[in-house]
Write an enzyme that holds these catalytic residues in place. Structure first.
Site, PDB file in Angstrom:
ATOM      1  N   ALA A  75       0.858  -1.180   0.000  1.00 34.31           N
ATOM      2  CA  ALA A  75       0.000   0.000   0.000  1.00 34.31           C
ATOM      3  C   ALA A  75       0.898   1.235   0.000  1.00 34.31           C
ATOM      4  CB  ALA A  75      -0.895  -0.006   1.234  1.00 34.31           C
ATOM      5  N   LYS A  76       0.282   2.364  -0.223  1.00 37.59           N
ATOM      6  CA  LYS A  76       1.023   3.628  -0.326  1.00 37.59           C
ATOM      7  C   LYS A  76       2.016   3.827   0.816  1.00 37.59           C
ATOM      8  CE  LYS A  76      -0.749   7.083  -3.309  1.00 37.59           C
ATOM      9  NZ  LYS A  76       0.267   6.559  -4.197  1.00 37.59           N
TER      10      LYS A  76
END
Ligand code: GLU
Length: 298
Positions: free
Chosen positions: A236-237
């Protein structure tokens, strides 16, 4: 070889390095087996404006070439409705009024695997259906599956037998469901090799069964390991430079990113400059790592 392989991204955001690695693997499987390689954008669900263009750009930059025009699921709705009608005419469907919450709370049917639809709406009488309709709920349409498990062949996992339940074919909002669209498209596009992340392995038996019901020869599968963060969760980011754009911003070149991905599948030495055709010469599907790619790569 007549068939084709494919990469079928959902345009819900940028591809992360794990998705790009899956795309490279799908390309390698297709190209080294003499197959066409197709791109299909699965845009029936969550679409983020501009995401498709950025995803295609990333694939191009990495040097992954594809055959024919990019296909968008949103342009193919009549095809899905035709398949749904075929199943409906054979009495292989039923309306389902359950909410997600009700499904989670329902006691599961005997022998049913966890997470399988328990069949709550399968045998409703006409009167019960009318009553539920009158309450204003717009039903989804489910498959009336005739079996509860099915076996597929996977290049990495071998023979895989897994649960088949009454999958949703048409969502309550009238949009064809992923499981139906993917099967119809793979059939219509002559795709006989499906390479994708192993989070979808458990979907393969129900998709192959649905294919068979629609007179489509089930494809061969290769479910490849995902990229995970150091805690074993999906990238994820917050995990840092997880997209090609992030990597470029951090000062790496596209070539270096391709090398990083290729070395994660044992096809390049760190620091070596490579091209996809060179990787195809080296590719051996038996040597694909069987464990997740932990990112950031050490
Ligand atoms: N669109 C799906 C995804 O991005 C992939 C579906 C498939 O490869 O069958 O997760």
């Amino acid at each position: 070889m007549e068939g084709a392989g494919r990469f079928a991204p959902s345009p819900s955001g940028d591809l992360h390095l794990g998705n790009l690695r899956t795309a490279l693997l799908a390309w390698l499987f297709a190209r080294t087996s003499g197959r066409d390689f197709l791109i299909r954008v699965e845009d029936l669900d969550r679409v983020r404006p501009g995401a498709m263009e950025r995803q295609l750009d990333d694939l191009r930059r990495l040097g992954l070439t594809w055959d024919g025009p990019v296909v968008l699921q949103s342009h193919r709705l009549p095809l899905y409705h035709k398949a749904i009608d075929q199943l409906r005419e054979r009495d292989l469907t039923y309306p389902c009024f359950c909410t997600r919450k009700e499904i989670l709370q329902a006691p599961s049917a005997p022998h049913a695997p966890d997470g399988a639809y328990p069949g709550t709406c399968r045998n409703l009488s006409e009167a019960e259906r009318a009553e539920k309709s009158a309450s204003g709920r717009s039903p989804a349409l489910r498959l009336r599956a005739g079996i509860d498990s099915f076996t597929v062949h996977d290049e990495l996992f071998g023979e895989v037998t897994g649960p088949v339940d009454d999958v949703v074919l048409l969502r309550g909002d009238g949009v064809p469901a992923y499981n139906l669209a993917v099967v119809v498209d793979d059939g219509a596009q002559n795709i006989d090799q499906v390479v994708r992340g192993d989070d979808l392995l458990t979907s393969a038996p129900r998709q192959a069964y649905l294919a068979q019901l629609l007179d489509i020869e089930p494809p061969s599968y290769a479910h490849v390991p995902l990229a995970l963060n150091s805690e074993g969760k999906r990238l994820a980011k917050r995990d840092g430079a997880v997209t090609l754009a992030d990597q470029l911003e951090a000062g790496r070149s596209t070539e270096q990113v391709l090398t990083m991905i290729a070395s994660s599948i044992g096809l390049a030495e760190p620091g070596e400059v490579v091209t996809p055709p060179q990787l195809a010469d080296r590719f051996d599907s038996r040597k694909i790592p069987r464990t997740p790619w932990i990112f950031p790569a050490k």
